[in-house]
Design an enzyme around this catalytic site. Sequence first.
Site, mmCIF file in Angstrom:
data_model
loop_
_atom_site.group_PDB
_atom_site.id
_atom_site.type_symbol
_atom_site.label_atom_id
_atom_site.label_comp_id
_atom_site.label_asym_id
_atom_site.label_seq_id
_atom_site.Cartn_x
_atom_site.Cartn_y
_atom_site.Cartn_z
ATOM 1 N N LYS A 117 1.283 -0.738 0.173
ATOM 2 C CA LYS A 117 0.398 0.272 0.090
ATOM 3 C C LYS A 117 0.953 1.002 0.057
ATOM 4 O O LYS A 117 2.003 1.042 0.857
ATOM 5 C CB LYS A 117 -0.650 0.509 1.223
ATOM 6 C CG LYS A 117 -2.008 0.775 1.069
ATOM 7 C CD LYS A 117 -3.481 0.110 0.780
ATOM 8 C CE LYS A 117 -4.648 0.856 0.398
ATOM 9 N NZ LYS A 117 -5.398 0.276 -0.300
ATOM 10 N N GLY A 169 -21.747 5.363 3.786
ATOM 11 C CA GLY A 169 -21.116 5.891 2.896
ATOM 12 C C GLY A 169 -21.529 5.855 1.264
ATOM 13 O O GLY A 169 -21.641 4.358 1.162
ATOM 14 N N GLY A 206 -20.458 6.261 -1.024
ATOM 15 C CA GLY A 206 -19.671 6.689 -2.718
ATOM 16 C C GLY A 206 -19.911 5.806 -4.108
ATOM 17 O O GLY A 206 -20.772 5.830 -4.062
ATOM 18 N N VAL A 252 -18.158 3.038 -4.682
ATOM 19 C CA VAL A 252 -18.518 1.413 -3.878
ATOM 20 C C VAL A 252 -20.286 1.494 -2.825
ATOM 21 O O VAL A 252 -20.679 1.059 -3.324
ATOM 22 C CB VAL A 252 -17.058 0.648 -2.661
ATOM 23 C CG1 VAL A 252 -17.652 -0.458 -2.352
ATOM 24 C CG2 VAL A 252 -15.968 0.571 -3.448
#
Length: 357
Positions: free
Chosen positions: A86, A183, A185, A187
Amino acid sequence: MVVEAVKNIKEIKEFNDHRLVLRFEDKKLNLRGFVAIHNDNLGPATGGTRMFPYQNEKEALVDVLRLSRAMTYKCALAGVRHGGGKAVIIGNPGKIKNKELLKNYARVINELNGRFHTGEDVGISEDDVQVMLTESKFFIGRKGIAGDPSPYAALSTFYAIKTGIAEVFGSENLENRSVAIKGIGKVGSELMRLTLNEGAKICIADIESARVDATQKKFPKIKTVDTKDIHRQLVDVLSPCALGNDISQENIKEIHARIICGGANNQLTNNEIGDELFQRRILYVPDYVANAGGLINVVDELEKDGYNRDRVLKRIENIKKTLSTIYLLAKQRNQPPFRIADKLAEEIFNGNSHRQS
Ligand code: NAD
């Protein structure tokens, strides 16, 4: 540009025998961050690049260590031949992100010479990836090939919700089942669309009120609630799809859902919370298994025969089987599914188990 190994890394609690942790900085460009490779036993490391206004370097370092470790586990159970890595860039994307910064960051990734492939994540868009591809071949999620991973992350999360519903209620039918999505967004909104299509009752919350209003205008049947109340809803499934750290000691007792399954990474603040969910008979579907569709999609670009959408969809569907195995072992051993998932993943990346990909 300075690229250097992080000093005294072993003193950080989240360090978990990571293979490589680098810090990079270019003061002129305001470019600063970390790259971490957790494990590359299965193949070159992969994981997105996150750009976020971390309060300080320590916070960013802890995040990159946790996220890269989770990628190792995600790759192992997704059946792809990659390890976990990452990268994080410190800063508000809306304020400091520009083409020059992105291209210079891409040159940092070049220095790893293919040990790490990366792509979009929170704060880094599909368009940003195209900019970085002009400097480096180690970016994945190319426009017109794999592209944006989020619809695939939503698809795998959707399948995971169905396995959870089947496990708890005996049938994967979503009709009249209720799902609270935190959320909406990239996804969360796609997951909302998929679950709505199957007749689920949906409740949403997001800190962006304009996004909530626009969604409700488009889908008048959905219920909207305040973000501080979303976990309290009387629903079958609580689906965290925001930025993670959703389930904590502060809110665990207020959760009424029988299942927690969402697209966000690192949903539990710590493993003890997962144990407590198990004691409270709430099925927590391991996040990195549920949301692996995005990873499966982008790493397919690295396959020898090139990107193949059918293979991607097959591997995503295979997540259902992986979860069924996890639930079965969890019942047999009377252990939380997330602990079983970790163990299975460790067996795979430590080479004690062979898996077809
Ligand atoms: P996004 O930025 O598009 O969406 C996140 C949404 O959450 C935004 O609408 C934001 O306003 C909202 N939000 C942030 N904090 C909130 C809070 N406290 N309460 C309610 N809403 C809040 O990001 P995304 O790409 O949809 O990713 C969502 C999660 O899924 C992240 O944890 C990400 O790491 C994970 N994930 C994403 C992908 C992918 O391909 N995009 C793949 C796997 C996992």
